[in-house]
Write a protein that holds these residues in place. Structure first.
Motif, PDB file in Angstrom:
ATOM      1  N   VAL A 188     -33.855 -34.971 -34.611  1.00  0.00           N
ATOM      2  CA  VAL A 188     -33.829 -33.798 -35.475  1.00  0.00           C
ATOM      3  C   VAL A 188     -34.923 -32.846 -35.021  1.00  0.00           C
ATOM      4  N   ASN A 189     -34.520 -31.698 -34.495  1.00  0.00           N
ATOM      5  CA  ASN A 189     -35.462 -30.664 -34.073  1.00  0.00           C
ATOM      6  C   ASN A 189     -35.766 -29.765 -35.264  1.00  0.00           C
ATOM      7  N   ASN A 190     -36.836 -30.118 -35.966  1.00  0.00           N
ATOM      8  CA  ASN A 190     -37.229 -29.378 -37.165  1.00  0.00           C
ATOM      9  C   ASN A 190     -38.499 -28.560 -36.961  1.00  0.00           C
ATOM     10  N   ALA A 191     -39.357 -28.955 -36.045  1.00  0.00           N
ATOM     11  CA  ALA A 191     -40.645 -28.272 -35.866  1.00  0.00           C
ATOM     12  C   ALA A 191     -40.427 -26.785 -35.610  1.00  0.00           C
ATOM     13  N   GLY A 192     -41.150 -25.961 -36.339  1.00  0.00           N
ATOM     14  CA  GLY A 192     -40.976 -24.523 -36.178  1.00  0.00           C
ATOM     15  C   GLY A 192     -42.145 -23.747 -36.746  1.00  0.00           C
ATOM     16  N   ILE A 193     -42.222 -22.486 -36.353  1.00  0.00           N
ATOM     17  CA  ILE A 193     -43.272 -21.572 -36.809  1.00  0.00           C
ATOM     18  C   ILE A 193     -42.604 -20.397 -37.513  1.00  0.00           C
ATOM     19  N   GLY A 194     -43.099 -20.053 -38.693  1.00  0.00           N
ATOM     20  CA  GLY A 194     -42.588 -18.894 -39.417  1.00  0.00           C
ATOM     21  C   GLY A 194     -43.359 -17.634 -39.081  1.00  0.00           C
ATOM     22  N   LEU A 195     -42.732 -16.496 -39.313  1.00  0.00           N
ATOM     23  CA  LEU A 195     -43.405 -15.224 -39.034  1.00  0.00           C
ATOM     24  C   LEU A 195     -42.784 -14.108 -39.854  1.00  0.00           C
ATOM     25  N   PHE A 196     -43.611 -13.431 -40.642  1.00  0.00           N
ATOM     26  CA  PHE A 196     -43.241 -12.184 -41.311  1.00  0.00           C
ATOM     27  C   PHE A 196     -44.062 -11.063 -40.684  1.00  0.00           C
ATOM     28  N   GLY A 197     -43.446  -9.915 -40.504  1.00  0.00           N
ATOM     29  CA  GLY A 197     -44.200  -8.777 -40.008  1.00  0.00           C
ATOM     30  C   GLY A 197     -43.305  -7.731 -39.396  1.00  0.00           C
ATOM     31  N   ALA A 198     -43.807  -6.518 -39.329  1.00  0.00           N
ATOM     32  CA  ALA A 198     -43.075  -5.440 -38.666  1.00  0.00           C
ATOM     33  C   ALA A 198     -43.084  -5.698 -37.167  1.00  0.00           C
ATOM     34  N   PHE A 199     -41.939  -5.644 -36.551  1.00  0.00           N
ATOM     35  CA  PHE A 199     -41.880  -5.956 -35.121  1.00  0.00           C
ATOM     36  C   PHE A 199     -42.734  -4.993 -34.307  1.00  0.00           C
ATOM     37  N   GLU A 200     -42.783  -3.734 -34.710  1.00  0.00           N
ATOM     38  CA  GLU A 200     -43.590  -2.736 -33.997  1.00  0.00           C
ATOM     39  C   GLU A 200     -45.038  -3.179 -33.865  1.00  0.00           C
ATOM     40  N   ALA A 201     -45.525  -3.889 -34.881  1.00  0.00           N
ATOM     41  CA  ALA A 201     -46.938  -4.284 -34.908  1.00  0.00           C
ATOM     42  C   ALA A 201     -47.167  -5.702 -34.393  1.00  0.00           C
ATOM     43  N   THR A 202     -46.132  -6.375 -33.952  1.00  0.00           N
ATOM     44  CA  THR A 202     -46.251  -7.774 -33.529  1.00  0.00           C
ATOM     45  C   THR A 202     -46.535  -7.864 -32.034  1.00  0.00           C
ATOM     46  N   PRO A 203     -47.705  -8.334 -31.637  1.00  0.00           N
ATOM     47  CA  PRO A 203     -48.013  -8.462 -30.209  1.00  0.00           C
ATOM     48  C   PRO A 203     -47.021  -9.388 -29.514  1.00  0.00           C
ATOM     49  N   MET A 204     -46.697  -9.084 -28.275  1.00  0.00           N
ATOM     50  CA  MET A 204     -45.751  -9.908 -27.544  1.00  0.00           C
ATOM     51  C   MET A 204     -46.282 -11.325 -27.338  1.00  0.00           C
ATOM     52  N   GLY A 205     -47.584 -11.482 -27.358  1.00  0.00           N
ATOM     53  CA  GLY A 205     -48.147 -12.832 -27.271  1.00  0.00           C
ATOM     54  C   GLY A 205     -47.714 -13.696 -28.442  1.00  0.00           C
TER      55      GLY A 205
END
Length: 247
Positions: free
Chosen positions: A73-90
């Motif tokens: 079961v591949n459950n491990a994950g990271i959540g993210l909220f935010g405006a894409f414009e302000a989200t660094p590509m890193g």
């Protein structure tokens, strides 16, 4: 007695899924980046192992210690909220490293034993963000949508070997640590021009009456693991079921 290996078991869906399968009599290998055996129910059919799905050496070590498994079961994950414009590509790359490439790496690592036995099942957890557009989660949605396409294609190429792969699609889970796990990386991702809109989005989420619980996801994974049908998708949670029916 079957053995299941679940990634991301420190909290939320992974933890509840590990507890359910253990209660149902399975051997459970519960993995997490920093092992916390005390959060699991005690039992001789349960092992807690360290695993970072972004590191190939960690994957190899965990699978070696786990021994033969029947279900991943591949459950491990990271959540993210935010405006894409302000989200660094890193940060975008960090999300993909865990949610997308981590899932792919784990799957690739177990396929040799599944193919050799001509049996085995991979269950990938994605999100209802792949069913309908949600604002302020563009990078997260992209990482999970990639896994939807990956799973659809892989199901076809593995069928001749008796190996199956399925999707469980949870809805909005306010009781999980989706946001809490990413507080540090989300700092500054909603700049002033987006603030009013973001507040309206968060208010709508807060008013939601149909949501997804950890128990609903664990039960959906249980259903997928024990369903002999060639079903690919299993929505998890009242909101996810409603979206799937609408789709």
């Amino acid at each position: 007695m079957k053995t299941i290996l679940i990634t991301g078991c420190s909290s939320g869906y992974g933890l509840e899924t590990a507890r359910l399968f253990h209660a149902k009599g399975w051997n459970v290998v519960a993995t997490m980046r920093t092992p916390q055996a005390e959060i699991m129910l005690a039992g001789d059919r349960l092992r807690v192992l360290p695993l970072d799905v972004t590191q190939s050496a960690s994957i190899a070590q965990a699978l070696d210690l786990a021994g033969p498994i029947d279900v991943l079961v591949n459950n491990a994950g990271i959540g993210l909220f935010g405006a894409f414009e302000a989200t660094p590509m890193g940060i975008v790359r960090e999300i993909f490293e865990t949610n997308t490439f981590g899932t792919m790496a784990m799957t690739q690592a177990v396929l040799p034993q599944f193919r050799a036995r001509r049996s085995g099942l991979v269950i990938n957890l994605t999100s209802t963000a792949t069913m309908a557009p949600f604002p302020l989660v563009a990078a997260y949605t992209a990482s999970k949508t990639a896994i939807e396409g990956f799973t659809e294609s892989l199901a076809l190429e593995l069928a001749d070997f008796g190996v199956r792969i399925k999707l469980v699609e949870p809805g909005y889970g306010p009781s999980t640590r989706f946001a809490a796990n990413g507080v540090e990386r989300m700092q500054g991702l909603i700049p002033d021009p987006y603030m009013a809109y973001a507040q309206s989005v968060f208010a709508a989420f807060g008013a939601a009456t149909a949501v997804t619980t950890e128990t609903a996801v664990a039960e959906a994974v249980w259903h997928a693991a024990n369903d002999p049908a060639a079903t690919l998708r299993y929505p998890a949670g009242d909101d996810a079921i409603a979206l799937a029916q609408a789709r």
